[in-house]
Design an enzyme around this catalytic site. Sequence first.
Site, mmCIF file in Angstrom:
data_model
loop_
_atom_site.group_PDB
_atom_site.id
_atom_site.type_symbol
_atom_site.label_atom_id
_atom_site.label_comp_id
_atom_site.label_asym_id
_atom_site.label_seq_id
_atom_site.Cartn_x
_atom_site.Cartn_y
_atom_site.Cartn_z
ATOM 1 N N CYS A 110 3.808 -14.422 -95.080
ATOM 2 C CA CYS A 110 4.074 -15.262 -96.242
ATOM 3 C C CYS A 110 5.009 -16.411 -95.865
ATOM 4 O O CYS A 110 5.864 -16.273 -94.982
ATOM 5 C CB CYS A 110 4.694 -14.431 -97.366
ATOM 6 S SG CYS A 110 4.852 -15.331 -98.937
ATOM 7 N N CYS A 114 10.893 -14.303 -101.031
ATOM 8 C CA CYS A 114 11.376 -13.707 -102.284
ATOM 9 C C CYS A 114 12.215 -12.468 -101.971
ATOM 10 O O CYS A 114 11.766 -11.574 -101.236
ATOM 11 C CB CYS A 114 10.208 -13.334 -103.180
ATOM 12 S SG CYS A 114 9.148 -14.738 -103.591
ATOM 13 N N CYS A 117 10.673 -8.905 -102.690
ATOM 14 C CA CYS A 117 9.303 -8.639 -102.239
ATOM 15 C C CYS A 117 9.128 -7.187 -101.812
ATOM 16 O O CYS A 117 9.916 -6.653 -101.034
ATOM 17 C CB CYS A 117 8.952 -9.563 -101.069
ATOM 18 S SG CYS A 117 7.290 -9.306 -100.416
#
Length: 388
Positions: A110, A114, A117
């Site tokens: 990714c 975040c 996550c």
Amino acid sequence: MFSSEPETPHNSISNDCASAKKSLPKLQTSTSIWISQHTSMFLQRCMSFLQCIFAAVLAWIGVRGQQVHGASQFSSTGKVNPATIKVVNNVISQASATPSSVNYHFTRQCNYKCGFCFHTAKTSFVLPIEEAKRGLQLLKESGLEKINFSGGEPFIHDRGDFLGKLVQYCKHDLQLPSVSIVSNGSMIREKWFQTYGEYLDILAISCDSFDEDTNQTIGRAQGRKSHLDNLFKVRDWCRKYKVAFKINSVINTFNVDEDMRENITELNPVRWKVFQCLLIDGENAGENSLREAERFLISDQQFQDFLERHSSISCLVPESNQKMRDSYLILDEYMRFLDCREGRKDPSKSILDVGVEEAIQFSGFDEKMFLKRGGKYVWSKADMRLEW
């Protein structure tokens, strides 16, 4: 110009008999094929039923083993403990479950970071596309109706072309009623819609806040690029290329007090999925995890307060921690089902090695919870009757 022999009832019957004799081999062949196909389906159902019984027996043996070590399967009244019944029922439920809706996380990579996550970049592995297609075919044969592609960020691999080919295969070749994607939206280009948009039913974009600073704090960003600009741009492309638009939000410490009603109303998604921040050992909590999500956690009451504040939004679909843990069928990058019931991800064997029926027994999937949380809905854009 005319036949020298007039048509008689006798001649008509003879002609019909001759025609019937010619078509008889074709009829016999069709009948044989029909019998072969339905016999195969019947045998598959028998095998599934036997696997279900076998799984229940194994569960019972496991509980008997616990008794030897001091944990009795009987209560003080001599009846079977509720815990024993629950274990056996869970095994039977998983053994007989139909994978109607599956989330395939084919990559863990990714471009965002975040902080909460729960499917992190622990490997960079991606199956060869033909192997991925073979697994999807196995799922279809076992009852798959909806496939959702996720990550990581699914558009990161091969600039979205790998994903597009899988989307096209599932809709065009497998004829699945629903094909969907969950993405952060940052790597999607209009050219992708032009090539693959017709094969996609739903595109969900993750957005946790309508404040850019909050998104930066959460990690829902890449550098100083605007996450919200991408969100609105992708929404417009969905309308242009007739793809149902959806939003996913993870409610956490940094957005729990935010009022999103005006923004959600403006974007007008077909569904707004609202998740309570969840801890998964080995992913965003505990040793060897790539994230530390404890600081993002909110209480059940805080989550409920957020839901009540947004109760006027008709497309809102809430999911608490309990609903999330065992109501999803999740396939990882190796096509292994992930059991999240114990707060971690325990993988089954790959469906490519042992088949769907065996692997799903170790998925931890609660089909009743799946239905209770509204997991089955109008998920084909052809049935949504949307005004594009």
